[in-house]
Design a protein around this motif. Sequence first.
Motif, short mmCIF file in Angstrom:
data_model
loop_
_atom_site.label_atom_id
_atom_site.label_comp_id
_atom_site.label_asym_id
_atom_site.label_seq_id
_atom_site.Cartn_x
_atom_site.Cartn_y
_atom_site.Cartn_z
N MET A 72 0.86 -1.14 -0.20
CA MET A 72 0.04 -0.08 -0.02
C MET A 72 0.75 1.29 -0.05
O MET A 72 1.73 1.24 0.76
CB MET A 72 -0.94 0.05 1.15
N ALA B 177 1.02 5.27 0.71
CA ALA B 177 0.30 6.37 1.44
C ALA B 177 -0.29 7.34 0.14
O ALA B 177 0.42 7.68 -1.01
CB ALA B 177 1.50 7.37 2.26
N ARG B 178 -1.42 7.90 0.61
CA ARG B 178 -1.99 8.91 -0.35
C ARG B 178 -1.29 10.46 -0.23
O ARG B 178 -1.23 11.06 -1.40
CB ARG B 178 -3.43 9.28 0.12
N CYS C 19 -5.85 2.35 13.22
CA CYS C 19 -4.82 3.16 12.75
C CYS C 19 -3.42 1.97 12.76
O CYS C 19 -2.90 2.18 13.84
CB CYS C 19 -4.35 4.25 13.48
N ASN D 296 -3.31 9.47 9.63
CA ASN D 296 -2.66 8.45 9.31
C ASN D 296 -3.74 7.45 8.47
O ASN D 296 -3.35 7.01 7.39
CB ASN D 296 -2.04 7.64 10.33
N VAL D 297 -4.87 7.44 9.03
CA VAL D 297 -6.07 6.43 8.30
C VAL D 297 -6.38 7.28 7.22
O VAL D 297 -6.57 6.73 6.20
CB VAL D 297 -7.13 6.22 9.39
N SER E 271 -4.94 9.21 5.23
CA SER E 271 -3.86 9.41 4.21
C SER E 271 -3.32 7.98 3.87
O SER E 271 -2.38 7.76 3.18
CB SER E 271 -2.67 10.44 4.69
N GLN E 272 -4.11 6.92 4.37
CA GLN E 272 -3.65 5.43 4.32
C GLN E 272 -1.86 5.41 4.58
O GLN E 272 -1.27 4.76 3.70
CB GLN E 272 -3.96 5.06 3.09
N GLN E 273 -1.62 5.72 5.64
CA GLN E 273 -0.12 5.66 5.73
C GLN E 273 0.21 3.99 6.02
O GLN E 273 -0.49 3.32 6.88
CB GLN E 273 0.47 6.41 7.04
N PRO E 274 1.15 3.47 5.43
CA PRO E 274 1.55 2.12 5.54
C PRO E 274 2.13 1.70 6.94
O PRO E 274 2.83 2.60 7.52
CB PRO E 274 2.59 1.88 4.38
#
Length: 157
Positions: free
Chosen positions: A1, A3-4, A50, A141-142, A144-147
């Motif tokens: 994944m 990050a956005r 998260c 973080n959620v 922006s989808q931080q891995p």
Amino acid sequence: MDARLNFFASPIAGKALKHVMAAGQAVKDSPLPAATQELVALRVSQINGCAVCIDMHTKDAAAAGETSVRLHLVAAWREATVFTEAERAALELAEAGTRIADGAGGVDDAVWSSAVKHYDEEQLTALVMMISFMNMANRLNVISQQPAGGYEPGQFH
């Protein structure tokens, strides 16, 4: 994944996160016990889903000497016998403060009274700040989808 957003490359995020990290350090340096801080950070992050914060706080807690049994039981702390009464009060406050929208009444007096029995005003202030701080960090973080998975203990401290 992937990050956005890359917060480390953004000038806007850099300006804002400098202050956010300073606020986090102020709480970390507070009289609230370090073990309680990590347990609360972990529980809030579990509720919010998260993964990057779960990764971070699990590893930081383990590096600071927290046992794997206690870390594994944070999600089911009510049924676990490995937490002190003070830690249980902090975890209960963390859940109530994180799930404000789920229970339109907010944090009820019984939850607050339990926390007051175990923490002085400075510790309570730090606990409320920790809960609020973690909810904000989780949302950053959620969204922006931080891995998760690559954190090294102490990386951001």
